[in-house]
Design an enzyme around this catalytic site. Structure first.
Site, PDB file in Angstrom:
ATOM      1  N   PHE A   1      16.915 -35.412  22.059  1.00  0.00           N
ATOM      2  CA  PHE A   1      16.365 -36.425  22.960  1.00  0.00           C
ATOM      3  C   PHE A   1      16.737 -37.838  22.519  1.00  0.00           C
ATOM      4  CE2 PHE A   1      14.137 -32.698  24.511  1.00  0.00           C
ATOM      5  CZ  PHE A   1      14.312 -32.894  25.874  1.00  0.00           C
ATOM      6  N   SER A   2      15.800 -38.723  22.237  1.00  0.00           N
ATOM      7  CA  SER A   2      16.149 -40.140  22.100  1.00  0.00           C
ATOM      8  C   SER A   2      16.944 -40.497  20.857  1.00  0.00           C
ATOM      9  CB  SER A   2      14.883 -41.004  22.160  1.00  0.00           C
ATOM     10  OG  SER A   2      14.439 -41.107  23.493  1.00  0.00           O
TER      11      SER A   2
END
Length: 394
Positions: free
Chosen positions: A106-107
């Site tokens: 993800f991020s």
């Protein structure tokens, strides 16, 4: 003392990177947030006994039902000295997590996107002061927003991640995703560079900029330019349909049974794109971040710029509340138990990831889980075990 130590110690004066890689320093109106630990009192990097304590703690995390699966890696002075998996990557098949299990990160993706942008800056293909209108003219108020503001989360663009209408869009192209972001009822939370607020929208726009400047799809650009300097072979952009050997399944806690897990909600990865669509492993993240801090992904001046605190129009440091934390270009710097910590994290309901560099002890800690919201907490817990090895002699 490493060059990163000196950068942190000197207060990280504002650094400007011009097209073509030219860099010059500008006066800094206030000092860098300090952690309070003098570099002269740096701890000894973690040794074998500390790594064994970390190993025992990671085993307990799974045994206590905190996560279904966990992978941990430690880089000490540029070398991967610890890489292990715990628990299960697939609960239905009973597949164990190994160091090479592939997780959604993800991020943590954002630092890869930021590095891609900085490579284009180094080549003179764009400038940090360029307006968004140069590359995405169709976006509202694009003349008011700069590339640097997108990188530093100071653009003011509202975070589209809270919009279910956007996240339900399956198979969205980058242009479609940007149109959805532009159509948010409230597009700007504040005027550009007057405040700081983390927004995935910024990095969706940066991904599209990488595509339009390079002339290649985002995933192709990363595969050709961002992954190779670190020798990555298994890291990739998740298109949601490709077969990925060794991939972990994602889970959420079972509300009816403590310590049990069930399948989490589906997320079409086109909806997170350059803000969070990467897959990777512990060894490959360790290799990439080692290469990044060795200035092998982008040059040293670009790394310095990315590490330096972004500034708001009034000269104050950009970042979340708290005097000991700030945000640069794709990287957050903060304090943990008096030590400077640098690095990104990422989480969704089914996966979480945290990669942190501790320059004063010269180690990188990587933590990946196949449930959401846990990696950052676990990384801090495990880092404290390594901090405690400061007096250990090897």
């Amino acid at each position: 003392m490493t060059w990163i130590d000196r950068l942190l110690l000197l207060g990280v004066a504002a650094v400007v990177v011009a097209p073509g890689g030219e860099v010059h320093a500008a006066p800094s109106p206030d000092p860098r947030p300090a952690c309070g630990t003098p570099l002269a009192a740096r701890a000894v990097p973690p040794g074998p006994a500390a790594l064994e304590r970390l190993n025992a703690a990671a085993r307990r995390v799974v045994a206590d039902g905190e996560v279904p699966g966990l992978a941990v890696g430690v880089v000490r002075q540029g070398r991967l000295v610890f890489s292990r998996g715990y628990g299960l990557a697939d609960l239905e098949q009973g597949t164990p997590v190994t160091p090479d299990t592939v997780f959604r990160i993800f991020s943590v993706t954002k630092i890869f996107t930021a590095a891609a942008v900085m490579q284009l800056v180094e080549r003179g293909q764009l400038g940090l002061d360029d307006p968004l209108a140069r590359f995405v003219p169709e976006f509202p108020r694009a003349r008011e927003i700069t590339i640097e503001q997108l990188l530093s989360h100071t653009s003011g663009i509202h975070d589209y991640a809270g919009s279910s209408r956007v996240l339900e869009q399956a198979g969205a192209t980058p242009e479609e995703l940007v149109r959805h972001i532009a159509a948010q009822p409230v597009l700007f939370d504040f005027a550009p560079q007057t405040r700081w607020s983390y927004s995935n929208s910024n990095y969706v726009l940066l991904g599209l900029i990488v595509e339009r400047v390079s002339g290649r799809p985002y995933h192709e650009y990363l595969a050709a330019h961002v992954f190779p300097p670190a020798g990555l072979a298994r890291t990739r952009v998740d298109n949601g349909i490709g077969l990925v050997p060794g991939r972990a399944s994602g889970y959420v806690p079972d509300a009816r049974r403590r310590g049990a897990f069930v399948h989490g909600p589906h997320l079409d990865m086109s909806s997170v794109y350059a803000a969070g669509a990467l897959l990777s492993t512990v060894p490959e993240l360790a290799a990439w971040f080692t290469a990044f801090f060795d200035s092998r992904i982008v040059g040293r001046r670009a790394v310095e710029k990315m590490l330096a605190p972004a500034r708001l129009r009034d000269g104050s440091v950009a970042g979340p509340p708290g005097a000991a934390a700030f945000y640069g270009l794709g990287l957050r710097s903060y304090c943990l138990d008096g030590q400077r910590a640098i690095g990104p994290g990422g989480s969704f309901s089914t996966f979480s990831a945290k990669v942190t560099y501790y320059p004063e002890t010269e180690f990188v800690l990587v933590v990946l889980t196949n449930t959401g919201g846990k990696a950052a907490e676990l990384e801090e817990r495990l880092a404290r075990i390594l901090f405690a090895s400061g007096s250990e002699r090897r």
